[in-house]
Design an enzyme around this catalytic site. Structure first.
Site, short mmCIF file in Angstrom:
data_model
loop_
_atom_site.label_atom_id
_atom_site.label_comp_id
_atom_site.label_asym_id
_atom_site.label_seq_id
_atom_site.Cartn_x
_atom_site.Cartn_y
_atom_site.Cartn_z
N ASP A 30 0.85 -1.19 0.00
CA ASP A 30 0.00 0.00 0.00
C ASP A 30 0.89 1.24 0.00
OD1 ASP A 30 -3.23 0.29 0.78
OD2 ASP A 30 -2.04 2.11 1.09
N CYS A 260 -19.92 0.41 -1.81
CA CYS A 260 -20.04 -0.36 -3.06
C CYS A 260 -21.31 -0.07 -3.84
CB CYS A 260 -19.95 -1.85 -2.75
SG CYS A 260 -18.33 -2.33 -2.17
C1 UDX Z 1 -21.95 -5.16 -0.96
C2 UDX Z 1 -22.22 -6.56 -1.58
O1 UDX Z 1 -23.12 -7.28 -0.74
C3 UDX Z 1 -20.92 -7.33 -1.76
O2 UDX Z 1 -21.17 -8.55 -2.40
C4 UDX Z 1 -19.99 -6.46 -2.60
O3 UDX Z 1 -18.81 -7.08 -2.94
C5 UDX Z 1 -19.73 -5.14 -1.91
O4 UDX Z 1 -20.99 -4.47 -1.75
P1 UDX Z 1 -21.54 -4.14 1.45
O5 UDX Z 1 -21.38 -2.82 0.77
O6 UDX Z 1 -20.56 -4.51 2.50
O7 UDX Z 1 -21.49 -5.34 0.37
O8 UDX Z 1 -23.00 -4.12 2.10
P2 UDX Z 1 -24.31 -5.03 2.09
O9 UDX Z 1 -24.34 -5.92 3.26
O10 UDX Z 1 -24.52 -5.66 0.77
O11 UDX Z 1 -25.41 -3.88 2.35
C6 UDX Z 1 -25.52 -2.76 1.49
C7 UDX Z 1 -26.56 -1.79 1.99
O12 UDX Z 1 -27.86 -2.32 1.83
C8 UDX Z 1 -26.44 -1.42 3.47
O13 UDX Z 1 -26.67 -0.04 3.60
C9 UDX Z 1 -27.55 -2.24 4.13
O14 UDX Z 1 -28.01 -1.67 5.31
C10 UDX Z 1 -28.60 -2.22 3.04
N1 UDX Z 1 -29.55 -3.35 3.09
C11 UDX Z 1 -29.11 -4.61 2.89
C12 UDX Z 1 -30.92 -3.10 3.28
O15 UDX Z 1 -31.35 -1.95 3.45
N2 UDX Z 1 -31.79 -4.16 3.26
C13 UDX Z 1 -31.37 -5.45 3.06
O16 UDX Z 1 -32.23 -6.35 3.05
C14 UDX Z 1 -29.97 -5.68 2.89
#
Ligand code: UDX
Length: 428
Positions: A30, A260
């Site tokens: 990094d 993401c």
């Molecule tokens: C996501 C993808 O899941 C992962 O596969 C990818 O590689 C990176 O992006 P992440 O950003 O860590 O992962 O979060 P994730 O758990 O997917 O949740 C994303 C958002 O959706 C959060 O703000 C969460 O609170 C929201 N969410 C998730 C909901 O509002 N309802 C749900 O049912 C699930």
């Protein structure tokens, strides 16, 4: 085989520890000296449960090192993983400057044949560009094969997701390079799909946008449930039992955020535009997500007869539990919008403020007493376990107006109502 992992965010660190766990020699690289110092002393620069203990265990072996010396890392390793960030540009496209810099360094310092694996989320055709950038920077014509191997790691459960993936996607134009990358995952019991480079790149975007779509869809249905007296969680349960739909990512609430979904959805949208194809679905899922915060604020204003001068206490500022990440967190948007409406804001998060200083127009609370004291509303925005387990009965007397807005449909509304709280959860 020696692996270099270039870019040590949560994806890079998890990738480095994952391969080292499976007995590969790993060099983590990094440009951030602070990060390298922390990692070398067994400290994780991010909050990611389980990862720190694994780091400390693995550092006892000389086969795991962290360095800023990208030149030596490139020379020593045969397989180079690119795991740097690809944030959004102003126009929504993915910013590839970090990917390009790494590719140019690889070309510059290449001392033999290498396989370069792009794990960063990148638009279709980027891996081909990576190959060009490497070749253009080479001092000698060494062979280089670029492979796309997108990550599907969720923050907060990154290590678990790495160890138990639903699938491994490997995109390559060279079958031999694909086989080498496939062999790196031979200890896992997961389906492996080998595709063309560009297909693997598109799979990643399509997956993330589809998950965001599921959330936006249930959130829109939740608004309808509000007017019909139907419980959205029961609807989600009812449709989720259909195997074609599935139960996950159907939790209604304040909407999606994080490092993401927002950037990947806007990058996919940008891809549509760049090909002059009008997407009808992407703008719709973005619109539902953006207006969800306004929808909640309207509910709040209706119940408190306006928010001007009212004290609103925000519970949770991370974009989801088990992370200290606040990037594109809906909670930040709620705070900014309520501040503009002259609400007085307090905020509490069990982890975020221990790691970050945020410039937000809200008083940061250290205790639950401070959160509840003279508050007109508790607005739960991150479903941390600590909030779900809270003894809500013990604090109700501190509030000016005992009102809870549950932005994650995570609390037991009927029991809170029995305690004397007014409770609002979307579609409940
Ligand atoms: C996501 C993808 O899941 C992962 O596969 C990818 O590689 C990176 O992006 P992440 O950003 O860590 O992962 O979060 P994730 O758990 O997917 O949740 C994303 C958002 O959706 C959060 O703000 C969460 O609170 C929201 N969410 C998730 C909901 O509002 N309802 C749900 O049912 C699930």
């Amino acid at each position: 085989m020696k692996i270099a992992v270039i870019g040590l965010g949560y994806v890079g660190i998890t990738t480095a520890l994952f391969f080292h766990h499976f007995h590969y020699d790993v060099i983590g690289v990094d440009i951030d000296s602070k990060k390298i110092t922390q990692l070398c002393s067994g400290k994780l620069p991010i909050y990611e449960p389980e990862l720190e203990a694994l780091l400390q265990k693995q550092l006892t072996k000389p086969s795991l090192t962290f360095t800023m010396d990208i030149k030596q890392a490139i020379k020593k390793a045969n397989i180079l993983f690119i795991t740097v960030g690809t944030p959004s540009n102003k126009d929504g496209s993915a910013n590839l400057s970090h990917v390009k810099e790494v590719a140019q360094s690889i070309g510059r310092y290449q001392n033999g044949d290498k396989i370069v694996v792009v794990k960063s989320t990148v638009p279709v055709h980027t891996c081909e560009k990576v190959r060009d950038w490497i070749i253009q920077s080479q001092t000698q014509p060494y062979a280089v094969e670029v492979v796309s191997n997108p990550e599907f790691l969720r923050e907060g459960t990154a290590l678990y997701d790495a160890m138990h993936p639903d699938r491994i996607i490997i995109g390559a134009e060279n079958a031999q390079a694909a086989e080498v990358v496939k062999s790196l995952y031979s200890s896992l019991n997961a389906p492996i799909l080998i595709t063309r480079l560009r297909t693997a790149e598109l799979i990643k975007y399509t997956a993330n946008a589809f998950l965001a779509l599921k959330i936006s869809y249930i959130n829109e249905i939740a608004r309808l449930c509000d007017t019909l007296g139907v419980d959205v969680d029961e609807v989600a349960e009812g449709i989720g039992l259909d195997q074609r739909i599935g139960r996950s990512f159907l939790k209604a609430g304040i909407g999606w955020g994080g490092s993401c979904f927002p950037k990947d959805v806007s990058s996919l949208w940008h891809l549509f535009k760049s090909k002059q194809i009008q997407s009808k679905i992407i703008p719709a899922l973005v619109d539902v997500n953006e207006t969800q915060v306004d929808y909640y604020i309207k509910q709040l204003e209706k119940r408190l007869h306006g928010v001007n001068g009212k004290t609103i206490s925000i519970l949770g500022i991370a974009f989801k539990p088990n992370t200290d990440d606040t990037r594109d967190s809906p909670a930040i948007r709620v705070i900014q919008k309520l501040h503009r409406k002259q609400a007085l804001l307090k905020v509490y998060d069990p982890i975020v403020f221990k790691h970050h200083q945020l410039s937000i127009p809200a008083t940061i609370c250290q205790t639950m007493d401070e959160v509840f004291n003279n508050s007109d509303c508790i607005f739960l925005l991150t479903d941390w376990n600590e909030f779900i387990q809270l003894d809500w009965n013990a604090y109700i007397h501190l509030m000016r107006t005992p009102f809870i807005i549950d932005g994650r449909n995570a609390l037991d509304g009927p029991s809170l109502q029995q305690m004397g709280y007014m409770y609002y959860g979307i579609g409940k």
